[in-house]
Design an enzyme around this catalytic site. Structure first.
Site, PDB file in Angstrom:
ATOM      1  N   PRO A  65       2.534  37.199  24.761  1.00  0.00           N
ATOM      2  CA  PRO A  65       1.852  38.260  24.240  1.00  0.00           C
ATOM      3  C   PRO A  65       0.612  37.911  24.209  1.00  0.00           C
ATOM      4  CG  PRO A  65       3.348  38.680  22.537  1.00  0.00           C
ATOM      5  CD  PRO A  65       3.680  38.065  23.283  1.00  0.00           C
ATOM      6  N   HIS A 182      20.442  47.540  29.594  1.00  0.00           N
ATOM      7  CA  HIS A 182      18.582  46.280  29.681  1.00  0.00           C
ATOM      8  C   HIS A 182      18.539  46.545  31.030  1.00  0.00           C
ATOM      9  CE1 HIS A 182      20.191  43.256  26.502  1.00  0.00           C
ATOM     10  NE2 HIS A 182      19.963  44.392  25.526  1.00  0.00           N
ATOM     11  N   GLU A 185      17.702  44.431  33.834  1.00  0.00           N
ATOM     12  CA  GLU A 185      19.159  43.806  34.734  1.00  0.00           C
ATOM     13  C   GLU A 185      19.123  44.039  36.205  1.00  0.00           C
ATOM     14  OE1 GLU A 185      21.666  42.935  31.076  1.00  0.00           O
ATOM     15  OE2 GLU A 185      19.618  41.854  29.886  1.00  0.00           O
ATOM     16  N   HIS A 302      25.584  42.729  32.749  1.00  0.00           N
ATOM     17  CA  HIS A 302      24.331  41.945  32.254  1.00  0.00           C
ATOM     18  C   HIS A 302      24.137  40.682  33.363  1.00  0.00           C
ATOM     19  CE1 HIS A 302      23.925  44.372  28.247  1.00  0.00           C
ATOM     20  NE2 HIS A 302      24.892  44.677  27.925  1.00  0.00           N
ATOM     21  N   GLU A 378      27.569  37.970  32.111  1.00  0.00           N
ATOM     22  CA  GLU A 378      26.433  37.702  32.557  1.00  0.00           C
ATOM     23  C   GLU A 378      26.662  37.397  33.909  1.00  0.00           C
ATOM     24  OE1 GLU A 378      23.550  38.385  31.156  1.00  0.00           O
ATOM     25  OE2 GLU A 378      24.014  38.301  28.717  1.00  0.00           O
TER      26      GLU A 378
END
Length: 414
Positions: A65, A182, A185, A302, A378
């Site tokens: 950022p 999350h 995802e 995930h 994952e």
């Protein structure tokens, strides 16, 4: 990852959504950090100065950022870590892609309707409302195979739905699958919904085991990714007195709380004020505790990386009980996946394979419930599209995970 691939990867987030994204990413930059920068990147992540977009491979792709640009640059230079700015203004690139995205969405009208959603979508990611339509439909149409109930409410009052796939014969063994913890995802809940569909229509695979699936554990965050920020990760807790909202629900479980997490509300891995401070993790915990004596397998879905991770995540020095059995069953899964679609997954220790992190579902399930087989999965891919995986992957990814889970269930029930 080439600059062109990164640009294309970011444009996908506009194309694949049925909503117009209004990302608050003005002057955010995307950097590629050199292979020796993993420890520094992790420290900056915990400090709330950047967001890690890519854990796979030797280098790291991060979003920085504007308020952190100077600090991140100085930290990397002080450590002698090279970096490259891939995107100078993320919002500008997204705005340029928006017109093309609208045209593509208009050209493809495949979608659920308000009154009917008989099966999970193959060509689109589903909105939270569409997920609820599907779950209501299947609960009504297949009462002998599934029951759907709410186990609690999110911060903003949305239901957290639990689908119970009923066995065809008496069972004292249970499997738990969690998805969508999350928010960004999207492939995770998409696969979970397809697994529900597979289990309803294929009675033999789960005939002797109760399967419990939470397809969307973070509904508020997920809705936020559709209407505001596609890369939002946390829940939508308003952190009083802080300028940043949200808690990382996968750092909020009561397992070595705080290790590898952050007490900074602006960090993507903010742990929250205390373990189980969030209604979402409380609801999941309470539902899992009711199954404590029967759980044989806990699998948290995930993305991304194509890795099957086993505990512990909180330590690289302490070995989880039954490590060799965890690896052996994990290899059953990865071989079944490869046989199904040719996609390769790897079995890894969570802390050694990725990074040290506590307060996650998997570590808590092994520590508190004493479940023997516990993993974080994952899903696709390995970083080419990452969190923004194109919906063309939904069907193949769901099929390979279905084949992998089927073989694991057979193995642990043998």
């Amino acid at each position: 990852m080439s600059v062109w691939r990164v640009l294309r990867w970011l444009m996908v987030m506009i194309v694949m959504s049925d909503a117009i994204m209004c990302l608050p990413n003005t002057r955010h930059q995307v950097w590629r950090v050199g292979s020796r920068g993993s420890n520094v990147v992790q420290q900056l992540l915990v400090a709330g100065m950047l967001d890690v977009l890519n854990h796979s491979g030797s280098s790291r792709t991060v979003r920085v950022p504007p308020e952190s640009l100077t600090e991140v640059k100085d930290a990397l230079q002080d450590a002698g870590i090279p970096y490259q700015v891939l995107i100078h203004d993320l919002a500008a690139h997204l705005q340029a892609a928006d017109e093309e995205g609208r045209e593509r969405r208009s050209a493809d009208n495949s979608s659920c309707t308000v009154s009917s959603c008989p099966a999970p979508l193959n060509t689109h990611y589903m909105t939270f409302s569409q997920m609820e339509w599907y779950l209501r439909d299947v609960n009504t149409s297949s009462p002998t195979r599934i029951t759907v109930s709410s186990i609690g409410k999110s911060v903003e009052g949305r239901n957290i739905w639990l689908a119970h796939i009923l066995p065809s014969q008496p069972s004292d063994k249970a499997v738990w699958l969690e998805a969508g913890l999350h928010a960004r995802e999207w492939i995770s809940p998409a696969v979970a919904l397809h697994l529900i569909h597979h289990m309803i229509t294929n009675t033999s695979a789960t005939s002797s085991v109760d399967v419990f699936i939470v397809p969307m554990a973070n509904p508020d965050g997920y809705v936020y990714t559709w209407i505001t920020d596609r890369l939002w990760r946390k829940n939508r807790r308003v952190n009083g007195g802080a300028r940043c909202d949200g808690v990382d629900l996968n750092r909020n479980w009561d397992s070595h709380f705080g290790v590898g997490a952050s007490n900074n509300p602006c960090s993507e891995v903010y742990q929250g004020p205390s373990a189980f401070s969030e209604p979402e993790t409380k609801a999941l915990r309470d539902a899992m505790l009711k199954l404590k004596d029967n759980l044989e397998l806990v699998l948290a879905l995930h993305s991304y990386g194509q890795d099957l991770l086993y505990p512990w995540g909180w330590s690289t020095g302490e070995e989880a009980p039954g490590k060799h059995d965890l690896i052996a069953i994990g290899q059953v899964f990865t071989q079944a996946v490869k046989n199904a679609t040719g996609t390769e997954y790897a079995v890894k220790n969570a802390a050694e394979g990725y990074y040290v992190a506590s307060g996650a579902t998997d570590d808590w399930a092994m520590e508190a419930l004493h479940t023997k087989y516990v993993y974080t999965l994952e899903l696709r891919d390995q970083g080419r599209q990452g969190f923004l995986l194109e919906p063309a992957n939904i069907l193949a990814c769901s099929e390979e995970i279905w084949q992998g889970i089927t073989q694991v269930i057979k193995k642990i029930n043998a």
